[in-house]
Scaffold this motif. Sequence first.
Motif, mmCIF file in Angstrom:
data_model
loop_
_atom_site.group_PDB
_atom_site.id
_atom_site.type_symbol
_atom_site.label_atom_id
_atom_site.label_comp_id
_atom_site.label_asym_id
_atom_site.label_seq_id
_atom_site.Cartn_x
_atom_site.Cartn_y
_atom_site.Cartn_z
ATOM 1 N N ASP A 288 -21.347 7.766 -27.748
ATOM 2 C CA ASP A 288 -21.925 6.782 -28.666
ATOM 3 C C ASP A 288 -21.407 5.376 -28.368
ATOM 4 O OD1 ASP A 288 -23.613 5.986 -30.692
ATOM 5 O OD2 ASP A 288 -22.108 6.226 -32.275
ATOM 6 N N SER A 289 -21.194 5.114 -27.076
ATOM 7 C CA SER A 289 -20.706 3.811 -26.645
ATOM 8 C C SER A 289 -21.188 3.555 -25.217
ATOM 9 C CB SER A 289 -19.178 3.725 -26.684
ATOM 10 O OG SER A 289 -18.697 3.846 -27.999
ATOM 11 N N ALA A 290 -21.389 2.284 -24.891
ATOM 12 C CA ALA A 290 -21.823 1.917 -23.549
ATOM 13 C C ALA A 290 -20.652 1.989 -22.573
ATOM 14 C CB ALA A 290 -22.410 0.512 -23.542
ATOM 15 N N LEU A 291 -20.942 2.458 -21.356
ATOM 16 C CA LEU A 291 -19.933 2.500 -20.307
ATOM 17 C C LEU A 291 -20.143 1.398 -19.271
ATOM 18 C CD1 LEU A 291 -19.818 6.358 -19.739
ATOM 19 C CD2 LEU A 291 -18.051 4.950 -20.817
ATOM 20 N N PHE A 292 -21.400 0.953 -19.123
ATOM 21 C CA PHE A 292 -21.712 -0.092 -18.147
ATOM 22 C C PHE A 292 -22.760 -1.030 -18.721
ATOM 23 C CE2 PHE A 292 -20.592 3.752 -15.765
ATOM 24 C CZ PHE A 292 -19.550 3.278 -14.971
ATOM 25 N N THR A 293 -22.656 -2.284 -18.326
ATOM 26 C CA THR A 293 -23.699 -3.263 -18.609
ATOM 27 C C THR A 293 -24.249 -3.755 -17.280
ATOM 28 O OG1 THR A 293 -22.093 -5.084 -18.680
ATOM 29 C CG2 THR A 293 -22.614 -3.977 -20.767
ATOM 30 N N ILE A 294 -25.532 -4.045 -17.246
ATOM 31 C CA ILE A 294 -26.174 -4.485 -16.018
ATOM 32 C C ILE A 294 -26.160 -6.002 -15.939
ATOM 33 C CG2 ILE A 294 -28.277 -4.413 -14.641
ATOM 34 C CD1 ILE A 294 -26.838 -1.743 -14.978
ATOM 35 N N GLU A 295 -25.576 -6.522 -14.884
ATOM 36 C CA GLU A 295 -25.555 -7.960 -14.618
ATOM 37 C C GLU A 295 -26.087 -8.166 -13.208
ATOM 38 O OE1 GLU A 295 -21.739 -9.673 -15.324
ATOM 39 O OE2 GLU A 295 -21.534 -8.776 -17.331
ATOM 40 N N GLY A 296 -27.347 -8.579 -13.127
ATOM 41 C CA GLY A 296 -27.986 -8.694 -11.826
ATOM 42 C C GLY A 296 -28.191 -7.312 -11.244
ATOM 43 N N LYS A 297 -27.622 -7.066 -10.068
ATOM 44 C CA LYS A 297 -27.719 -5.750 -9.434
ATOM 45 C C LYS A 297 -26.457 -4.925 -9.607
ATOM 46 C CE LYS A 297 -31.009 -7.162 -5.854
ATOM 47 N NZ LYS A 297 -31.294 -7.206 -4.386
ATOM 48 N N LYS A 298 -25.528 -5.448 -10.406
ATOM 49 C CA LYS A 298 -24.248 -4.764 -10.584
ATOM 50 C C LYS A 298 -24.183 -4.029 -11.919
ATOM 51 C CE LYS A 298 -21.306 -7.641 -7.644
ATOM 52 N NZ LYS A 298 -20.051 -8.428 -7.574
ATOM 53 N N ALA A 299 -23.496 -2.889 -11.886
ATOM 54 C CA ALA A 299 -23.170 -2.161 -13.110
ATOM 55 C C ALA A 299 -21.722 -2.504 -13.455
ATOM 56 C CB ALA A 299 -23.345 -0.662 -12.905
ATOM 57 N N VAL A 300 -21.550 -3.301 -14.469
ATOM 58 C CA VAL A 300 -20.218 -3.796 -14.830
ATOM 59 C C VAL A 300 -19.602 -2.881 -15.877
ATOM 60 C CG1 VAL A 300 -18.911 -5.732 -15.764
ATOM 61 C CG2 VAL A 300 -20.924 -6.160 -14.319
#
Length: 308
Positions: free
Chosen positions: A57-69
């Motif tokens: 129930d939580s995000a592990l990655f955010t998308i910034e451009g082509k990167k998974a941060v």
Amino acid sequence: MGIHVHNPVFAAMITLEQLTCFKAVFEQNSYSAAARQLRKDRTTVREHILALEDELDSALFTIEGKKAVATALAHHLYPRAKLMHKQAFEFVESALSAHSNRLNQLTIYYDTQIPRPLLTAIEQHFANQYPHLRLHYLHRNRSDTSDALEKGEAHIAFVIARGAALSAEHVGQLNLGSSGFQVYAHPDSALAQAERVTLDQLTSELQWVVENSLESNLGELRVAGEQQVISNIDLLVEMLAVRGWSLLNSRDVQPYVAQGKLKQVNMSQMLQSYPSSVVMLYPLALEQNPVMQSLFGALPQIAAHCLN
């Protein structure tokens, strides 16, 4: 930010596949790169991450451009996921290794400063137990070792380490004991003839550094301001007749001491011996192989006789 548990038994729902994808995306900073590494479709990798995020129930990655941060939660979980992933593969490979075929040859990698009596005792063991087994002993640097074990290019590796000897995911390790290092120079040198030598005197003289020690967590043994790297012990002994000193395995240098080519330097400000671990690395896939099991059974007695 707190972690909201979506399911009280969510841990039971997390799969090895999800952990594998999470580890790969974290390390590659990219869903596409992780998919290529795992030889999966990007969509499949993304679905596993989404399922894991749903359980947490939580995000592990955010998308910034082509990167998974990676998020803060991902950074918190990654070391644990990496350990669980390694342990899971160790279990699978150890279980499957029981079905491995009998080996007809062994390729053994070793650090230059591994005590030679240890290697000769292992040769004697196999000569007695498996006389038709071919053994190849190859000096290799640490950077080559884990990769060769994982690829099957080597079956065993003996390395020197101070502290942990970190191995790759599919590689097991066994600490055999310690091997002492002492300061040696040519008997005619001022260092060898001095009644006592201070640390300042050592730091002002050339130190010969054995190449393997650069990769063996032995950095603290490099103390001189001027250092030169060398890979062959026989050549090193000849070089010490010209100048300098070196920290060498006390077991292996005894023939040179007996021949009058080396002498231990008496130190006044340092310990006389620096114990370092002798570690055996091996592929987990061979753990239950009869040949390897034979070696494991003999190693305690061999190590007790050949190491400090």
